[in-house]
Each structure stands twice: as structure tokens, then as C-alpha cells.
Design an enzyme around this catalytic site. Structure first.
Site, PDB file in Angstrom:
ATOM      1  CB  ILE A 641      -0.928  -0.016   1.237  1.00 27.38           C
ATOM      2  CG1 ILE A 641      -1.871  -1.223   1.160  1.00 27.38           C
ATOM      3  CG2 ILE A 641      -1.698   1.296   1.348  1.00 27.38           C
ATOM      4  CD1 ILE A 641      -2.761  -1.277  -0.076  1.00 27.38           C
ATOM      5  CG  ASN A 643      -1.207   8.079   0.836  1.00 24.97           C
ATOM      6  OD1 ASN A 643      -2.051   7.907   1.723  1.00 24.97           O
ATOM      7  ND2 ASN A 643      -0.702   9.273   0.572  1.00 24.97           N
ATOM      8  CB  THR A 646      -4.572   8.031  -1.587  1.00 20.91           C
ATOM      9  OG1 THR A 646      -3.371   7.276  -1.558  1.00 20.91           O
ATOM     10  CG2 THR A 646      -4.256   9.496  -1.355  1.00 20.91           C
ATOM     11  CE  LYS A 713      -0.782  -9.162  -5.416  1.00 20.94           C
ATOM     12  NZ  LYS A 713      -1.477 -10.243  -4.699  1.00 20.94           N
ATOM     13  CD  GLU A 717     -10.487  -0.790 -12.762  1.00 21.01           C
ATOM     14  OE1 GLU A 717     -11.269  -0.882 -13.700  1.00 21.01           O
ATOM     15  OE2 GLU A 717      -9.245  -0.818 -12.905  1.00 21.01           O
TER      16      GLU A 717
HETATM   17 MO1  MOS Z   1     -11.119   1.649 -15.360  1.00 28.11          MO
HETATM   18  S1  MOS Z   1     -13.026   1.031 -15.871  1.00 28.11           S
HETATM   19  O1  MOS Z   1     -10.183   0.452 -16.171  1.00 28.11           O
HETATM   20  O2  MOS Z   1     -10.994   3.162 -16.032  1.00 28.11           O
END
Ligand code: MOS
Length: 750
Positions: A641, A643, A646, A713, A717
Site C-alpha cells: 500500500i 499511501n 488514498t 497491486k 477497481e
Molecule cells: Mo477503469 S473502468 O479500467 O478506467
């Protein structure tokens, strides 16, 4: 970047990982951060797009006479008078889209561009746009998936690159051997991204062969290439600048028509032109998440061992272009199972081309897979977490490779413990609190950890400031901040000595800020550039007879607080040489190191993914059937990680959209007209503050030596994945009702 906060860390402690405030926070909250539409450009004109009122057919007549009479109007462009563009119909690669640039009378979707009004003020341009009248020859559009069945076909790829179909073992045999089976279909609706900042461009031509575009984009280099292609220019003649972006989520990933239309308007009028989409236009001009129908068949033996998995996905694409939501990819690798079949198919409808939308594939796909696993657990009378643990994949069963790292077991354990999963009564419809049925559910989260080639430059200036530059973008995720942390750490200087700049195609090239890859890709390049600068300074010092460190071996030196120092025991005790002194004695104006950082070669031997576990509690009102999420505990193993603050914000943001995915978001298309009915934030429902409970995020410490130089990583998303399934599973637990069609609105629970 100005306004860097003082280094809150102990001397010598690592800056990478520290939860420092965003370096651009003050600029943003005081309104000083300049977004693309806010860049002051002299003599600017304004363009407004006129859109079609039908979804399919031709423009038979377009009348601009009233529009042209509006004061201040500079141009009215239609397919009848717009300059022909050499590359208007080209599509470049899997993330590019076909554009609609007033080159023909054909209508491909409702609210497609059919004209462009350009005027000296926004008000004049808007008034003129309102007065454009079009007549059409209309063909009835195909909008509903059920109407489009006969167009079913196999796309070239699932998502940008994956094979559309996969086969492992023998699914039919596995299903025959199973003692528990699930055979169900799930559906997810279209969604629109709705970043706070609308898409916005400013185009400024320098003569006929060069232009500068300020653009709200996730990928400045993609915009450069697209604009260059459309106008038949070499890419180096186009400069794209994007200093701040108010959210992307995928819809600012591919360059859309408005960018080229803005440049076209500027070309036609000889003025710089600004073009900002309205919120309504963002429902037809910049893509959406497509609808999916996902058929799942699972089979397991009595102990819960998965014997077969089948996941067949149908999603919709436009009639003229191809985008495939890759919803079955995670089903290939998430669980240990010998017999797995997955497929992706498309149907053609008369709607805009869909596009990447936060965790494209995994967010819609985990709804189906992780709901089906819950249904299978219910069939088996088994705890759904135990069923997942029983089928834990200790290596990637699809690629047949070891994981670069995987902390999913720790995620399950830590989130379950904090959530109190052990105390759960497995029976559905068992817990009532006043008017509400209470239920809990869980799901697995997963997202691939990507890395693309990236470049960066680090430059030491005479004032001691280290300027680090990489093309890149900060779409609100914290790129400015983490890159500064990475560079400062590598050079052993406090944060305020580093100035990181991005968002300009004159800087070294970097990938699109999509697929959760900016930290891994651009971050690795920034680290290499900073380390390269460190090594260059060391090299100069040890060769310089005037340096207190002269003639020491390079590996005897380290960096600390902007100085080169001899490591303990090496060289004269306390000998130091400052960066600025080294530069001064070199006689050069600056010392700079530019690096190219390819994808880490070791990645090829491993499968690289982040994982997590989502646990939620819901309360379902027995009278109104309204579902409210009352508690979320999530744990993620996402590598290093960079930060803590964020990162947490990114993960929470993903979870919030997961709640919206489960309960609120839904673009309704009018089946007769192909027009989005939900065309603003009053009709298109997103969660508001009152919909969101406390979200407890656990970041499981995870080391990964293979995924990239940073061991990070990507976290943009994974947060959204699995949340919708966890909520649907919790609703089933609360009420005994299984909803397989999102969003879970009260009518589906009556
Ligand atoms: Mo993201 S949907 O890969 O901008």
C-alpha cells in the site's frame, strides 16, 4: 505541485505507505486546481453539440438558418458542411472507439452528434444549438436484449485482450457427478459512470498542422494518438494537457467524439474552442456499462468440492462497434475446479457503444459467480464462507501458474472475525429487529494486477528541488501524492524537495489510468528514475577530487536528507556531500535521468491478482421492502500500500459504487426510442451519504516480489468487486428471497 505538507514521518522512516494528505487537496478545495475547462485561453469560442432525436436512420434535412441568425455565432457545422477528416472512421486497437464526427447523414444511436454550434459565448452557442432543426428517415431501433437474440455472435475478445471462450476438463461430466447443483441466470443493467467533472476539452491550433488540447481524460497519449489520426497529423504535432481530472471510472478512458469535434470547431473558426458536455450528453456520448445476462451452472459433491462450473455471458454492444464486458474471466481462476467452461457472446442493439466501467467484467461477473456460490452453499446446507475456503485455489487453475502472492485466506479470516461472521445463524429469514429483517452476506473480491511499460524523468535543479515528470494522469486517485512519496523515498529527501508533474504529452510516455495500473506502471518508472538520479549523483561525487566522498566505491554511499553520505564504516566518518554541491561542481544546469520501465519480466512466471473479502449486513423494511446496508467490513490483500489514506479512500469508493450497483444504479433505455430515460442525477440514482454506513476496510499486509518493482497491486477497481453479490446474499439471508436481477429495488422483494 505546490503546497506539499511537511513530512510527518520520523527521520529515516519510509514515506511510501504513509497516509499523508493529498498534495493537491488544498488546491482542490480552494478552487485553485485548474481543470481542463478552466484553463484560461485568450479569445476562446464555445462549441455546443446538437444531438439526434432518433436512434436509427438518416438525417434527411437539417436546417440551420435560424441558428445562424443568433448573434455571436461563428459556425454551424453539420454533415453537409463539416470538413472531411482523413481518419474519422479509423479505430486503433482494443480500447479505441469509432467516432461520430459529422461525416455522414447516418444515425447510429439516439442523442448522437448531428451538428455543432460555435459562438463567441456559451449562451450564444447554446441558443444556436437549440434552433437547429433536423428531419429524419427513421428505422425502428432494436433496444431490448430479447429483441436482439438473432444477432448473437462471438466477439473477437472478452474485454480488450482475453479469449472469449475457455474450456477446462469436462463440465457435463462434472455436473452429472455432482450431488448439489445450481442452474440460474443473473442480469445486470446498463450503468453510466457519472464522474463529477463532465468531459471537457479546449482545442488550440497553432497553424493548420499543430494543436494543443486540454482534455479531461484518463489517457493523454490515447487522446493524442486519436486526434492525430482523425486529422491525419503525426502524433508529435498534437500536445495533450490534463492537470486535474474530476473522476474517470472508465468513461474518460477512450477518446470520444466530442474531443475531435472540439478540434474541428477550432479548425473551422480559426479560434481556440472550448467544448463541455452536459450531464445529459454524458448519457449517450461517452459510453456506458453494457447490460449482461449471465447463465451459471455449478455442481459440487456432498462435501462442497466444486466439480463443475459453467458461466456463459451475453452482453450488448452497438450495431457499429464492439465492446465485450468480460464478466466470466474471474470464474476461470477464482476457485479450484477441474471442469470449467466460460463464454462471452454479444448481441447488437441500436445504442451507443458500451465501454470500460469500474472493474469492467469483474464487477458484473462477481455478482453472478458470488451469488451462485451462495446459492450452492444454501443447497448444500453449508456456510458460504466454508464453501469458498473448501475450494480455495492455491495456484491459478486457469493459467496453471503460481500466484505472485495471494492473501485471500487472511482476508477471509480477518474480515470474518471483525464482522462477527461466526455468530451468524445460517437460516434465512431468522432475524428481525423491529420492522426490519436483518441478514448478512459475503463474497470474494478479485481484480487482476496489471503493469504496462512506462517512462519518467527525474531532474535535480540548482535550488535543490527534484523535478520528476511522467505523462500520466491523476483522475482523483492520488497519483500526484504517491509519485511524490515514491521519488522522495528513493532519493532520501523530504516530500517538499520533490515536485512531481504529470498530465502533459511532452513528458515521458506512460499508460492510460485504467485497469488499476498507474501506481504499478508509472510508479515503477518514477522509482527507477529517482534511483537513477541517485546513482548519477553518487557517480559524480566519487569521481570528483573536490568531493569529501572522492574515490569511495559507489556502493559505499547512501542518500539521506538531500545529501550523499558514506554508509556506516565506509570512508571518513561523517563525510557528506550535498546533492546541490555535486550539481554545482558539475557545472551543468541540471542533472537529469530519464528511464524506460518495461513490464517486470518475472511477471510472466506468475499469475498476478489482488484479492479481498466483502462482508455486509442489510436491514430490509418489512413494509416498504427498502434495503439498507447497515454494516460493511472488507479486507483486501493488494500488495504494497503506497499511501494508507488514498488507498483506503479508493477502496471505500469502490465499495460505495458496489452498494449503488446492488441497490440503485440503472440506466433505463426507452425501448421505443433507444434514448436513456434516466439522463441526469435526479433520475439516475447513485448512493448518497445517507445510503452509506460506516465502511470498515482492512488492508492485509502483503509482500509481492514479482508483481512489479514496488510490489503494489493496484486498488482502483477491486473495491467494487463482490459487493453487489454480498448484498444480494445478505438480502436472501434476511428475507429468504433471491434477487438475480440488479438493482434490488423494493418492487423485486414484494
Ligand atoms: Mo477503469 S473502468 O479500467 O478506467
Amino acid at each position: 505541485m505546490s503546497g506539499a505538507r511537511a513530512n510527518p514521518q520520523q527521520k529515516g522512516a519510509s514515506l511510501v505507505g504513509a497516509g499523508i494528505d493529498r498534495l493537491d487537496a488544498r488546491l482542490k478545495v480552494t478552487g485553485k486546481a485548474e481543470y481542463s475547462a478552466e484553463v484560461p485561453v485568450a479569445n476562446i469560442a464555445h462549441a455546443v453539440i446538437v444531438t439526434s432525436a432518433i436512434a436509427r436512420g438518416r438525417v434527411t434535412r437539417i436546417d440551420t438558418s435560424d441558428a445562424e441568425a443568433v448573434p455571436g455565432v461563428l459556425a454551424l457545422l453539420t454533415h453537409e458542411n463539416a470538413p472531411k477528416l482523413p481518419g474519422a472512421t479509423r479505430r486503433e486497437g482494443p480500447i479505441d472507439r469509432l467516432l461520430q464526427l459529422l461525416q455522414s447523414d447516418e444515425i447510429l444511436y439516439n442523442a448522437q452528434p448531428i451538428a455543432l454550434a460555435v459562438a463567441d459565448s456559451l449562451e450564444h452557442a447554446r441558443a444556436a444549438a437549440d434552433l437547429v432543426r433536423a428531419e429524419y428517415a427513421e428505422t425502428a431501433p432494436v433496444v431490448e436484449l430479447a429483441q436482439a437474440r438473432d444477432s448473437l455472435y462471438v466477439p473477437k475478445t472478452a474485454g480488450p485482450r482475453a479469449e472469449p471462450t475457455s474450456e477446462r476438463g469436462d463440465v457435463e461430466r462434472g455436473l452429472r457427478a455432482a450431488s448439489a447443483r445450481v442452474d440460474v441466470t443473473y442480469t445486470t443493467p446498463s450503468q453510466h459512470h457519472n464522474p463529477m467533472e463532465p468531459h471537457a476539452s479546449i482545442a488550440v491550433w497553432q497553424g493548420n498542422e499543430r494543436l494543443t488540447v486540454y482534455d479531461a481524460t484518463q489517457g493523454i497519449f490515447g487522446v493524442r494518438k486519436k486526434v492525430a489520426t482523425v486529422f491525419g497529423l503525426p502524433p508529435e504535432n498534437v500536445r495533450v494537457i490534463s492537470h486535474y481530472v474530476g473522476g474517470g471510472f472508465g468513461c474518460k478512458g477512450s477518446p470520444w467524439s466530442h474531443i475531435a469535434l472540439c478540434a474541428l470547431a477550432a479548425r473551422a473558426t480559426g479560434r481556440p474552442v472550448k467544448l463541455v458536455l452536459t450531464r445529459q450528453q454524458m448519457f449517450s456520448l461517452v459510453g456506458n456499462r453494457p447490460r449482461t445476462e449471465q447463465h451459471l451452472e455449478l455442481g459440487a459433491d456432498r462435501q462442497g468440492k466444486l466439480l463443475a462450473m459453467r458461466h456463459d455471458v451475453v452482453s450488448d454492444t452497438s450495431r457499429f462497434d464492439e465492446f465485450s464486458e468480460p464478466s466470466a474471466l474471474q470464474t476461470r481462476m477464482l476457485y479450484a475446479c477441474d471442469n470449467v467452461h466460460t463464454s462471452h457472446r454479444l448481441v447488437r442493439v441500436d445504442l451507443p457503444t458500451p465501454t470500460f466501467t469500474r472493474a469492467p467484467g469483474e464487477s458484473s461477473g462477481t455478482f453472478a459467480l458470488e451469488s451462485a456460490i451462495d446459492e450452492l452453499a444454501h443447497e448444500l446446507g453449508m456456510d458460504p464462507l466454508s464453501l469458498r475456503v473448501k475450494n480455495y485455489a492455491s495456484r491459478d487453475p486457469d493459467e496453471n501458474k503460481p500466484w505472485s502472492s495471494k492473501s485471500l485466506m487472511a482476508c477471509y479470516e480477518q474480515a470474518a472475525a471483525r464482522f462477527g461472521w461466526k455468530e451468524r445463524d445460517q437460516a434465512p429469514r431468522a432475524t428481525r429487529r423491529g420492522r426490519h429483517w436483518i441478514g448478512s452476506g459475503m463474497a470474494t473480491a478479485t481484480y487482476p494486477s496489471r503493469q504496462s511499460a512506462a517512462s519518467a524523468i527525474a531532474r535535480l535543479r540548482p535550488d535543490g528541488v527534484i523535478l520528476v515528470q511522467a505523462g500520466s494522469q491523476d483522475i482523483g486517485t492520488g497519483t500526484y501524492t504517491i509519485m511524490t512519496q515514491i521519488a522522495a523515498d528513493a532519493l532520501g529527501v523530504p516530500l517538499e524537495r520533490v515536485r512531481f508533474e504529470l498530465g502533459d504529452t511532452t513528458f515521458p510516455e506512460t499508460p492510460i489510468s485504467g485497469g488499476s495500473q498507474t501506481a504499478a506502471s508509472t510508479g515503477s518508472a518514477v522509482r527507477r528514475a529517482a534511483l537513477g538520479l541517485r546513482d548519477a549523483l553518487i557517480g559524480l561525487a566519487v569521481k570528483d577530487p573536490r568531493s569529501p566522498l572522492r574515490e569511495l566505491p559507489a556502493d559505499a554511499l547512501d542518500v539521506r536528507d538531500g545529501n550523499l553520505v558514506a554508509r556506516d564504516g565506509a570512508g571518513p566518518s561523517g563525510a557528506t556531500d550535498s546533492f546541490v554541491e555535486v550539481l554545482r561542481r558539475s557545472g551543468k544546469p541540471e542533472i537529469s535521468v530519464r528511464v524506460d520501465s518495461p513490464e517486470k519480466p518475472e511477471r510472466k512466471q506468475y499469475s498476478t491478482h489482488a484479492f479481498g473479502a466483502q462482508f455486509v449486513e442489510v436491514a430490509v423494511d418489512d413494509l416498504t421492502r427498502e434495503v439498507r446496508v447497515t454494516r460493511v467490513v472488507s479486507a483486501f490483500g493488494a500488495g504494497k500500500i503506497l499511501n494508507a489514506k488514498t488507498a483506503r479512500s479508493q477502496l471505500i469508493g469502490g465499495i460505495v459504487w458496489g452498494i449503488g450497483f446492488a441497490l440503485h444504479e440503472h440506466t433505463a433505455w426507452d425501448a421505443r426510442t433507444g434514448r436513456a430515460v434516466t439522463r441526469d442525477l435526479a433520475d439516475y440514482h447513485v448512493p448518497v451519504h445517507a445510503d452509506i454506513p460506516d465502511i470498515d476496510v482492512i488492508m492485509v499486509p502483503e509482500e509481492d516480489a514479482f508483481v512489479n518493482d514496488l510490489g503494489a497491486k493496484g486498488i482502483g477497481e477491486i473495491g467494487i468487486t463482490g459487493v453487489n453479490a454480498a448484498i444480494a446474499n445478505a438480502v436472501f439471508h434476511a428475507t429468504g428471497q433471491r434477487v438475480r436481477d440488479l438493482p434490488i429495488t423494493p418492487d423485486k422483494l414484494l
